[in-house]
Scaffold this motif. Structure first.
Motif, PDB file in Angstrom:
ATOM      1  N   THR A 306      34.138  43.046  -4.397  1.00 15.06           N
ATOM      2  CA  THR A 306      34.548  42.318  -3.643  1.00 15.06           C
ATOM      3  C   THR A 306      35.900  42.265  -2.157  1.00 15.06           C
ATOM      4  OG1 THR A 306      37.127  42.757  -3.966  1.00 15.06           O
ATOM      5  CG2 THR A 306      35.319  41.156  -5.295  1.00 15.06           C
ATOM      6  N   PHE A 307      35.443  41.953  -1.236  1.00 12.75           N
ATOM      7  CA  PHE A 307      35.821  42.217   0.392  1.00 12.75           C
ATOM      8  C   PHE A 307      37.815  43.186  -0.646  1.00 12.75           C
ATOM      9  CE2 PHE A 307      33.571  38.969   2.004  1.00 12.75           C
ATOM     10  CZ  PHE A 307      33.300  39.824   3.137  1.00 12.75           C
ATOM     11  N   HIS A 308      38.321  44.001   0.710  1.00 14.01           N
ATOM     12  CA  HIS A 308      39.082  44.720  -0.227  1.00 14.01           C
ATOM     13  C   HIS A 308      40.291  43.769   0.441  1.00 14.01           C
ATOM     14  CE1 HIS A 308      37.026  48.033   0.597  1.00 14.01           C
ATOM     15  NE2 HIS A 308      37.998  48.794   0.383  1.00 14.01           N
ATOM     16  N   ASP A 309      40.557  42.782   0.540  1.00 12.74           N
ATOM     17  CA  ASP A 309      41.985  42.011   1.068  1.00 12.74           C
ATOM     18  C   ASP A 309      41.246  40.338  -0.487  1.00 12.74           C
ATOM     19  OD1 ASP A 309      39.524  39.822   1.574  1.00 12.74           O
ATOM     20  OD2 ASP A 309      40.879  39.601   3.645  1.00 12.74           O
ATOM     21  N   GLU A 310      40.437  40.174  -1.299  1.00 12.00           N
ATOM     22  CA  GLU A 310      40.106  39.075  -2.325  1.00 12.00           C
ATOM     23  C   GLU A 310      40.153  39.913  -3.592  1.00 12.00           C
ATOM     24  OE1 GLU A 310      37.311  36.517  -1.858  1.00 12.00           O
ATOM     25  OE2 GLU A 310      35.613  38.432  -1.081  1.00 12.00           O
ATOM     26  N   GLY A 311      40.006  40.630  -4.286  1.00 15.92           N
ATOM     27  CA  GLY A 311      40.048  41.297  -5.378  1.00 15.92           C
ATOM     28  C   GLY A 311      41.378  41.118  -6.244  1.00 15.92           C
ATOM     29  N   ASP A 312      41.350  41.560  -7.800  1.00 16.79           N
ATOM     30  CA  ASP A 312      42.151  41.058  -8.652  1.00 16.79           C
ATOM     31  C   ASP A 312      42.912  41.857  -8.465  1.00 16.79           C
ATOM     32  OD1 ASP A 312      40.543  39.714 -10.238  1.00 16.79           O
ATOM     33  OD2 ASP A 312      39.812  40.776 -10.855  1.00 16.79           O
ATOM     34  N   LEU A 313      42.793  43.017  -7.512  1.00 11.30           N
ATOM     35  CA  LEU A 313      43.890  44.591  -7.427  1.00 11.30           C
ATOM     36  C   LEU A 313      45.061  43.969  -6.638  1.00 11.30           C
ATOM     37  CD1 LEU A 313      41.611  46.035  -9.067  1.00 11.30           C
ATOM     38  CD2 LEU A 313      42.620  48.275  -7.919  1.00 11.30           C
ATOM     39  N   ASP A 314      46.213  44.117  -6.304  1.00  7.57           N
ATOM     40  CA  ASP A 314      47.184  43.845  -5.406  1.00  7.57           C
ATOM     41  C   ASP A 314      47.046  44.971  -4.450  1.00  7.57           C
ATOM     42  OD1 ASP A 314      49.508  43.852  -3.747  1.00  7.57           O
ATOM     43  OD2 ASP A 314      50.379  42.740  -4.567  1.00  7.57           O
ATOM     44  N   MET A 315      46.694  45.038  -3.075  1.00  8.61           N
ATOM     45  CA  MET A 315      46.184  47.071  -2.811  1.00  8.61           C
ATOM     46  C   MET A 315      47.385  47.195  -1.846  1.00  8.61           C
ATOM     47  SD  MET A 315      43.004  47.028  -3.091  1.00  8.61           S
ATOM     48  CE  MET A 315      41.736  47.952  -1.922  1.00  8.61           C
ATOM     49  N   TYR A 316      48.048  45.505  -1.280  1.00  9.34           N
ATOM     50  CA  TYR A 316      49.784  46.165  -0.525  1.00  9.34           C
ATOM     51  C   TYR A 316      50.433  47.320  -1.434  1.00  9.34           C
ATOM     52  CZ  TYR A 316      54.022  45.937   1.134  1.00  9.34           C
ATOM     53  OH  TYR A 316      55.423  46.614   1.222  1.00  9.34           O
ATOM     54  N   GLU A 317      50.407  46.582  -2.675  1.00 14.62           N
ATOM     55  CA  GLU A 317      51.106  47.498  -4.413  1.00 14.62           C
ATOM     56  C   GLU A 317      50.697  49.224  -4.054  1.00 14.62           C
ATOM     57  OE1 GLU A 317      53.966  47.140  -4.554  1.00 14.62           O
ATOM     58  OE2 GLU A 317      54.738  44.613  -4.367  1.00 14.62           O
ATOM     59  N   ALA A 318      49.438  48.709  -4.319  1.00 17.08           N
ATOM     60  CA  ALA A 318      49.024  50.401  -4.176  1.00 17.08           C
ATOM     61  C   ALA A 318      48.701  51.053  -3.157  1.00 17.08           C
ATOM     62  CB  ALA A 318      47.321  50.002  -4.556  1.00 17.08           C
ATOM     63  N   MET A 319      48.966  50.341  -2.034  1.00 18.71           N
ATOM     64  CA  MET A 319      48.916  51.108  -0.899  1.00 18.71           C
ATOM     65  C   MET A 319      50.456  51.615  -0.730  1.00 18.71           C
ATOM     66  SD  MET A 319      47.534  53.223   1.816  1.00 18.71           S
ATOM     67  CE  MET A 319      46.418  52.035   2.590  1.00 18.71           C
ATOM     68  N   LYS A 320      51.552  50.801  -1.327  1.00 12.92           N
ATOM     69  CA  LYS A 320      52.994  51.122  -1.059  1.00 12.92           C
ATOM     70  C   LYS A 320      53.247  52.552  -1.607  1.00 12.92           C
ATOM     71  CE  LYS A 320      57.450  49.449  -1.105  1.00 12.92           C
ATOM     72  NZ  LYS A 320      58.335  50.520  -2.758  1.00 12.92           N
ATOM     73  N   ALA A 321      52.823  52.335  -3.425  1.00 15.74           N
ATOM     74  CA  ALA A 321      52.692  53.490  -4.228  1.00 15.74           C
ATOM     75  C   ALA A 321      51.941  54.962  -3.645  1.00 15.74           C
ATOM     76  CB  ALA A 321      51.761  53.223  -5.701  1.00 15.74           C
ATOM     77  N   TYR A 322      51.115  55.035  -3.208  1.00 16.22           N
ATOM     78  CA  TYR A 322      50.766  55.788  -2.163  1.00 16.22           C
ATOM     79  C   TYR A 322      52.146  56.219  -1.629  1.00 16.22           C
ATOM     80  CZ  TYR A 322      46.157  55.120  -4.314  1.00 16.22           C
ATOM     81  OH  TYR A 322      44.710  54.327  -4.443  1.00 16.22           O
ATOM     82  N   TYR A 323      52.277  55.616  -0.902  1.00 14.04           N
ATOM     83  CA  TYR A 323      53.349  55.564   0.421  1.00 14.04           C
ATOM     84  C   TYR A 323      54.804  56.250  -0.172  1.00 14.04           C
ATOM     85  CZ  TYR A 323      56.794  55.696   3.953  1.00 14.04           C
ATOM     86  OH  TYR A 323      57.926  55.573   4.691  1.00 14.04           O
ATOM     87  N   ASP A 324      54.633  55.859  -1.295  1.00 11.67           N
ATOM     88  CA  ASP A 324      56.185  56.219  -1.966  1.00 11.67           C
ATOM     89  C   ASP A 324      56.256  58.127  -2.596  1.00 11.67           C
ATOM     90  OD1 ASP A 324      57.422  53.933  -1.594  1.00 11.67           O
ATOM     91  OD2 ASP A 324      57.395  53.461  -3.939  1.00 11.67           O
ATOM     92  N   ILE A 325      55.005  58.494  -2.924  1.00 13.99           N
ATOM     93  CA  ILE A 325      53.703  59.470  -3.598  1.00 13.99           C
ATOM     94  C   ILE A 325      54.391  60.351  -2.452  1.00 13.99           C
ATOM     95  CG2 ILE A 325      53.916  59.023  -5.978  1.00 13.99           C
ATOM     96  CD1 ILE A 325      50.822  60.039  -5.432  1.00 13.99           C
ATOM     97  N   GLY A 326      54.307  60.347  -1.107  1.00 11.01           N
ATOM     98  CA  GLY A 326      54.376  61.019   0.068  1.00 11.01           C
ATOM     99  C   GLY A 326      52.900  61.404  -0.072  1.00 11.01           C
TER     100      GLY A 326
END
Length: 377
Positions: A306-326
């Motif tokens: 899919t387009f990155h903004d419309e699939g089943d994954l919550d891409m915002y929460e994924a990006m936030k997790a990457y940020y949280d682990i540095g």
């Protein structure tokens, strides 16, 4: 996103957190505090693109301030790709473009002989070790993304699935592959692939550790157990834990291709997995989204990109997790739709330019949001 779209990937965080990484020892990572962190552009992540030196995406990347490349080695007549001359030439060519060569994806001299344990694998592994050492010394590259998908790499059954607004997506439907014939190698068992992988790990990982190279395993794609008689083993989180336990050091790492992990039967919460493994395990990210069409089968036997903004994954929460682990390593968009003008030109395959441009803008927006929120925490 609608619940029925995301039901196949949304389980409780508690269930996801229960997944253990056996034998990893120092390879598990504690999530870094986000309190009062200064704002850093792109959340400190190195946005990259998969491309060759002469790719039409290179000038676009320069305009977008994407100054890191994922690429192979320039092929030169009479020179092996693991020789210093080829690696030096590749590094120099990228530097001339003003781009830092960061990752090799799909390394040379790691092929069917090694993955199937055929005659000649020791020579192939020896050449791989030479490549790894020369890549570090002469290319200043310290991540190699590889996979354990012999004979058949990532597979799709349709390149013309019609998505949003008429964009063309990649589709996989396992039912359409059931009658496909065996390959020339016949049936290959999971046990055999584990044997060949362990042989490779024991030979290569100690050398990688010595030079500071991170070998980054990409998941099987798709996650089904067998394709045309060739088994798949990098298709569950538990199997990744088994790989990591073979050599529990930073050199033995993971390419977290999100959409692949999201379809694994034993883990469905991508942010929890990111936080569980952290930067000691995750060395490279493929930022990608999909939509399940199988009705919730695990692994998914029918899905579309899919387009990155419309699939089943919550891409915002994924990006936030990457940020949280540095996480400050390389991240690239993956498997983008084919858009207008590209469709008319006959382009297919998930690596076209316009979809990449859209994906990078979306990723950068997410990264800015999580980084600015982190600053306010």
């Amino acid at each position: 996103m609608k619940d029925n779209r995301r039901g196949f990937i949304k389980k409780s965080a508690a269930a996801a957190a229960a997944v253990s990484v056996a034998g990893l020892g120092s390879c598990t990572n504690t999530v870094k505090s986000t309190n009062s962190r200064p704002y850093v552009r792109d959340a400190g992540i190195k946005f990259t693109e998969l491309m060759s030196i002469d790719s039409p995406r290179v000038p676009f990347c320069k305009m977008l301030d994407i100054n890191y490349a994922v690429s192979g080695v320039i092929r030169m007549q009479g020179v092996s790709p693991w020789d210093p001359e080829a690696i030096k030439a590749t590094k120099a060519a990228w530097e001339k473009k003003g781009i830092k060569w960061l990752v090799v994806e799909g390394p040379p001299t790691l092929g069917t002989k090694t993955k199937l344990g055929l005659e000649g694998r020791d020579e192939e592994i020896s050449n791989f070790i030479t490549f790894m050492k020369n890549l570090k010394q002469y290319g200043d590259v310290d991540i190699i993304c590889y996979n354990w998908m012999p004979v058949i790499s990532w597979a799709r059954t349709n390149t013309d699935y019609v998505g949003r607004g008429g964009a063309l997506m990649l589709e996989f439907d396992y039912s359409k592959m059931q009658e496909a014939p065996l390959t020339e190698y016949g049936e290959i068992s999971k046990e055999h692939l584990w044997d060949t992988l362990e042989y490779f790990v024991k030979a290569v990982m100690p050398e990688a550790e010595k030079i500071g190279m991170r070998l980054s395993m990409h998941a099987d794609d798709p996650q089904v157990d067998v394709i045309q008689g060739i088994s798949r083993i990098m298709n569950t989180v538990g199997n990744y834990e088994r790989l990591l336990a073979m050599y529990p050091k930073r050199c033995n790492s993971v390419t977290l291709c999100q959409a692949n992990f999201a379809t694994m039967p034993d883990l469905v919460d991508i942010p929890s997995l990111i936080r569980k493994w952290g930067t000691d395990v995750i060395s490279f990210v493929h930022f990608r989204n999909i939509r399940d069409l199988s009705g919730g089968a695990r692994p998914s036997t029918h899905f579309t990109e899919t387009f990155h903004d419309e699939g089943d994954l919550d891409m915002y929460e994924a990006m936030k997790a990457y940020y949280d682990i540095g996480f400050n390593g390389p991240m690239r968009p993956d498997h983008v739709p084919v858009l207008a003008t590209e469709i008319e030109a006959g382009m297919r395959g998930g690596y076209t330019t316009l979809g990449m441009l859209y994906a990078v803008g979306y990723m950068r927006g997410l990264a800015e949001a999580v980084a600015k929120e982190g600053r306010k925490s």
